[in-house]
Design a protein around this motif. Sequence first.
Motif, PDB file in Angstrom:
ATOM      1  N   GLN A 112     -18.857 -11.237  -3.320  1.00  0.00           N
ATOM      2  CA  GLN A 112     -19.515 -10.498  -2.250  1.00  0.00           C
ATOM      3  C   GLN A 112     -19.760  -9.034  -2.631  1.00  0.00           C
ATOM      4  O   GLN A 112     -20.697  -8.412  -2.132  1.00  0.00           O
ATOM      5  CB  GLN A 112     -18.702 -10.596  -0.961  1.00  0.00           C
ATOM      6  CG  GLN A 112     -17.350  -9.923  -0.983  1.00  0.00           C
ATOM      7  CD  GLN A 112     -16.576 -10.150   0.303  1.00  0.00           C
ATOM      8  OE1 GLN A 112     -16.818 -11.124   1.019  1.00  0.00           O
ATOM      9  NE2 GLN A 112     -15.656  -9.256   0.625  1.00  0.00           N
ATOM     10  N   THR A 113     -18.943  -8.498  -3.537  1.00  0.00           N
ATOM     11  CA  THR A 113     -19.193  -7.137  -4.017  1.00  0.00           C
ATOM     12  C   THR A 113     -20.409  -7.101  -4.940  1.00  0.00           C
ATOM     13  O   THR A 113     -21.239  -6.185  -4.867  1.00  0.00           O
ATOM     14  CB  THR A 113     -17.963  -6.596  -4.768  1.00  0.00           C
ATOM     15  OG1 THR A 113     -16.829  -6.601  -3.893  1.00  0.00           O
ATOM     16  CG2 THR A 113     -18.206  -5.181  -5.260  1.00  0.00           C
ATOM     17  N   ALA A 114     -20.545  -8.109  -5.795  1.00  0.00           N
ATOM     18  CA  ALA A 114     -21.636  -8.132  -6.766  1.00  0.00           C
ATOM     19  C   ALA A 114     -22.987  -8.453  -6.133  1.00  0.00           C
ATOM     20  O   ALA A 114     -24.020  -7.913  -6.560  1.00  0.00           O
ATOM     21  CB  ALA A 114     -21.322  -9.134  -7.876  1.00  0.00           C
ATOM     22  N   PHE A 115     -22.988  -9.323  -5.110  1.00  0.00           N
ATOM     23  CA  PHE A 115     -24.268  -9.840  -4.611  1.00  0.00           C
ATOM     24  C   PHE A 115     -24.526  -9.622  -3.122  1.00  0.00           C
ATOM     25  O   PHE A 115     -25.667  -9.745  -2.683  1.00  0.00           O
ATOM     26  CB  PHE A 115     -24.357 -11.350  -4.885  1.00  0.00           C
ATOM     27  CG  PHE A 115     -24.251 -11.711  -6.338  1.00  0.00           C
ATOM     28  CD1 PHE A 115     -25.245 -11.338  -7.240  1.00  0.00           C
ATOM     29  CD2 PHE A 115     -23.165 -12.418  -6.807  1.00  0.00           C
ATOM     30  CE1 PHE A 115     -25.149 -11.672  -8.580  1.00  0.00           C
ATOM     31  CE2 PHE A 115     -23.057 -12.756  -8.139  1.00  0.00           C
ATOM     32  CZ  PHE A 115     -24.051 -12.387  -9.036  1.00  0.00           C
ATOM     33  N   LEU A 116     -23.494  -9.304  -2.334  1.00  0.00           N
ATOM     34  CA  LEU A 116     -23.673  -9.286  -0.888  1.00  0.00           C
ATOM     35  C   LEU A 116     -23.420  -7.920  -0.265  1.00  0.00           C
ATOM     36  O   LEU A 116     -23.215  -7.812   0.947  1.00  0.00           O
ATOM     37  CB  LEU A 116     -22.744 -10.334  -0.247  1.00  0.00           C
ATOM     38  CG  LEU A 116     -23.005 -11.782  -0.696  1.00  0.00           C
ATOM     39  CD1 LEU A 116     -21.957 -12.721  -0.114  1.00  0.00           C
ATOM     40  CD2 LEU A 116     -24.403 -12.229  -0.287  1.00  0.00           C
ATOM     41  N   GLY A 117     -23.418  -6.882  -1.067  1.00  0.00           N
ATOM     42  CA  GLY A 117     -23.325  -5.526  -0.548  1.00  0.00           C
ATOM     43  C   GLY A 117     -21.991  -5.157   0.052  1.00  0.00           C
ATOM     44  O   GLY A 117     -21.905  -4.206   0.843  1.00  0.00           O
ATOM     45  N   ALA A 118     -20.924  -5.866  -0.300  1.00  0.00           N
ATOM     46  CA  ALA A 118     -19.605  -5.569   0.254  1.00  0.00           C
ATOM     47  C   ALA A 118     -18.941  -4.442  -0.525  1.00  0.00           C
ATOM     48  O   ALA A 118     -19.288  -4.148  -1.670  1.00  0.00           O
ATOM     49  CB  ALA A 118     -18.714  -6.814   0.215  1.00  0.00           C
ATOM     50  N   LYS A 119     -17.975  -3.823   0.116  1.00  0.00           N
ATOM     51  CA  LYS A 119     -17.166  -2.798  -0.540  1.00  0.00           C
ATOM     52  C   LYS A 119     -16.018  -3.474  -1.269  1.00  0.00           C
ATOM     53  O   LYS A 119     -15.313  -4.308  -0.705  1.00  0.00           O
ATOM     54  CB  LYS A 119     -16.622  -1.831   0.508  1.00  0.00           C
ATOM     55  CG  LYS A 119     -15.842  -0.659  -0.058  1.00  0.00           C
ATOM     56  CD  LYS A 119     -15.395   0.259   1.064  1.00  0.00           C
ATOM     57  CE  LYS A 119     -14.591   1.433   0.535  1.00  0.00           C
ATOM     58  NZ  LYS A 119     -14.136   2.321   1.636  1.00  0.00           N
ATOM     59  N   SER A 120     -15.841  -3.138  -2.544  1.00  0.00           N
ATOM     60  CA  SER A 120     -14.842  -3.811  -3.359  1.00  0.00           C
ATOM     61  C   SER A 120     -13.431  -3.490  -2.884  1.00  0.00           C
ATOM     62  O   SER A 120     -13.107  -2.361  -2.529  1.00  0.00           O
ATOM     63  CB  SER A 120     -14.987  -3.408  -4.827  1.00  0.00           C
ATOM     64  OG  SER A 120     -13.961  -3.998  -5.604  1.00  0.00           O
ATOM     65  N   GLY A 121     -12.578  -4.528  -2.910  1.00  0.00           N
ATOM     66  CA  GLY A 121     -11.172  -4.339  -2.600  1.00  0.00           C
ATOM     67  C   GLY A 121     -10.313  -4.160  -3.831  1.00  0.00           C
ATOM     68  O   GLY A 121      -9.090  -4.076  -3.733  1.00  0.00           O
ATOM     69  N   PHE A 122     -10.940  -4.118  -5.020  1.00  0.00           N
ATOM     70  CA  PHE A 122     -10.195  -3.926  -6.251  1.00  0.00           C
ATOM     71  C   PHE A 122      -9.712  -2.482  -6.346  1.00  0.00           C
ATOM     72  O   PHE A 122     -10.286  -1.590  -5.717  1.00  0.00           O
ATOM     73  CB  PHE A 122     -11.067  -4.249  -7.456  1.00  0.00           C
ATOM     74  CG  PHE A 122     -11.441  -5.714  -7.589  1.00  0.00           C
ATOM     75  CD1 PHE A 122     -10.899  -6.666  -6.749  1.00  0.00           C
ATOM     76  CD2 PHE A 122     -12.338  -6.123  -8.552  1.00  0.00           C
ATOM     77  CE1 PHE A 122     -11.236  -8.004  -6.855  1.00  0.00           C
ATOM     78  CE2 PHE A 122     -12.681  -7.457  -8.678  1.00  0.00           C
ATOM     79  CZ  PHE A 122     -12.137  -8.399  -7.828  1.00  0.00           C
ATOM     80  N   PRO A 123      -8.663  -2.209  -7.128  1.00  0.00           N
ATOM     81  CA  PRO A 123      -8.177  -0.824  -7.292  1.00  0.00           C
ATOM     82  C   PRO A 123      -9.292   0.098  -7.771  1.00  0.00           C
ATOM     83  O   PRO A 123     -10.054  -0.240  -8.685  1.00  0.00           O
ATOM     84  CB  PRO A 123      -7.077  -0.965  -8.350  1.00  0.00           C
ATOM     85  CG  PRO A 123      -6.599  -2.367  -8.210  1.00  0.00           C
ATOM     86  CD  PRO A 123      -7.808  -3.175  -7.857  1.00  0.00           C
ATOM     87  N   GLY A 124      -9.372   1.263  -7.141  1.00  0.00           N
ATOM     88  CA  GLY A 124     -10.426   2.202  -7.491  1.00  0.00           C
ATOM     89  C   GLY A 124     -11.792   1.758  -7.037  1.00  0.00           C
ATOM     90  O   GLY A 124     -12.805   2.365  -7.414  1.00  0.00           O
TER      91      GLY A 124
ATOM     92  N   ALA B 279     -13.644 -10.726   6.719  1.00  0.00           N
ATOM     93  CA  ALA B 279     -12.771 -11.902   6.551  1.00  0.00           C
ATOM     94  C   ALA B 279     -11.603 -11.608   5.621  1.00  0.00           C
ATOM     95  O   ALA B 279     -10.462 -12.021   5.885  1.00  0.00           O
ATOM     96  CB  ALA B 279     -13.580 -13.085   6.029  1.00  0.00           C
ATOM     97  N   LEU B 280     -11.857 -10.879   4.536  1.00  0.00           N
ATOM     98  CA  LEU B 280     -10.783 -10.609   3.584  1.00  0.00           C
ATOM     99  C   LEU B 280      -9.769  -9.614   4.134  1.00  0.00           C
ATOM    100  O   LEU B 280      -8.621  -9.595   3.688  1.00  0.00           O
ATOM    101  CB  LEU B 280     -11.357 -10.109   2.257  1.00  0.00           C
ATOM    102  CG  LEU B 280     -12.155 -11.139   1.452  1.00  0.00           C
ATOM    103  CD1 LEU B 280     -12.495 -10.604   0.085  1.00  0.00           C
ATOM    104  CD2 LEU B 280     -11.402 -12.461   1.341  1.00  0.00           C
ATOM    105  N   PHE B 281     -10.165  -8.778   5.091  1.00  0.00           N
ATOM    106  CA  PHE B 281      -9.189  -7.915   5.739  1.00  0.00           C
ATOM    107  C   PHE B 281      -8.157  -8.744   6.509  1.00  0.00           C
ATOM    108  O   PHE B 281      -7.011  -8.324   6.683  1.00  0.00           O
ATOM    109  CB  PHE B 281      -9.882  -6.943   6.703  1.00  0.00           C
ATOM    110  CG  PHE B 281     -10.616  -5.822   6.016  1.00  0.00           C
ATOM    111  CD1 PHE B 281     -10.238  -5.395   4.761  1.00  0.00           C
ATOM    112  CD2 PHE B 281     -11.694  -5.195   6.636  1.00  0.00           C
ATOM    113  CE1 PHE B 281     -10.911  -4.362   4.122  1.00  0.00           C
ATOM    114  CE2 PHE B 281     -12.370  -4.160   6.001  1.00  0.00           C
ATOM    115  CZ  PHE B 281     -11.974  -3.745   4.746  1.00  0.00           C
ATOM    116  N   LEU B 282      -8.566  -9.925   6.969  1.00  0.00           N
ATOM    117  CA  LEU B 282      -7.673 -10.796   7.733  1.00  0.00           C
ATOM    118  C   LEU B 282      -7.372 -12.069   6.951  1.00  0.00           C
ATOM    119  O   LEU B 282      -7.244 -13.157   7.524  1.00  0.00           O
ATOM    120  CB  LEU B 282      -8.317 -11.133   9.081  1.00  0.00           C
ATOM    121  CG  LEU B 282      -8.495  -9.945  10.034  1.00  0.00           C
ATOM    122  CD1 LEU B 282      -9.339 -10.333  11.229  1.00  0.00           C
ATOM    123  CD2 LEU B 282      -7.147  -9.411  10.495  1.00  0.00           C
TER     124      LEU B 282
END
Length: 295
Positions: A247-259, A87-90
């Motif tokens: 979603q990065t902390a709890f849902l196994g997503a890949k972070s979109g933050f720098p680095g 969803a965040l990609f779009l």
Amino acid sequence: MAPETSTQIHNIGYRSYDGARLGRAYARRSLFSQSLRGAYGLGRSAKSKVLPMLLFGVMCAPAAIIVAVAIAVPGSTELPVKYPNYALFLQMVIALYLASQAPQTVSRDLRFKTVPLYFSRPIERVDYVLAKYAAMTSALFILTAAPLVIMYIGALLAKFDFADQTKGFAQGLVSVLLLSLLFAGIGLVMAALTPRRGFGVAAVIALLIIPYGAVSTVQAIAHETGSPGAIEWLGLFSPVSLIDGVQTAFLGAKSGFPGEVGPSAAAGCVYLLVVFALIAGSYAVLMRRYQKAGL
């Protein structure tokens, strides 16, 4: 000599209503259904259907491509994009949809001053706000969950691991549900502040895009200057980065933050609390707004 006059009494058939009194619950469901249908142009003119249906198609098309690529690549065992990240990609498509439909959901009632007519029926302010909020949330959830369903069905047809795909799919649904609740509240608040639809559209886009751009820029500067600890806390200042952090902390997503420096579990709890606070705050602001608008 005065003309003769005659008096006639006409029976125009007034009858008292003796049918079932359906009450507030029926009125609330009807308002929800009408608002949800309107968010996709159903029951409106053909021109009103073009943009929401086009954005729905744009949202789903990459999911179908991802599935096709994953199936075509020999030896592939998983989808190239995780369910919560899709969803965040779009996000721009979601922002355009929300900006176009949130004002349609609430601004017309304010512009044409029909809100007092709603409240003259067996419906109260809380019913109106709940129905509109639930309808906008449901519309966003349909928009963001449909591509995940396509990806999940495609992954099962490709015979990827059932347990992994089901877990990822469930995590993705939780992520888009939180996104829908948060974005719907923000969009409706911005749209309800003015009866002018154009102003509502601009306000929604500005609130979603400008803070995210500013946060991303400052995060990139912090990453380049060797201050990774500040990156996770800067994400609290944008609706998009809030969902990214949760979603990065709890849902196994890949972070979109720098680095790809996602928030820790402790910071993730703060992200989640801020998301819930914004959802509750949006509801409270809408209740306050319609306390005045209903007079």
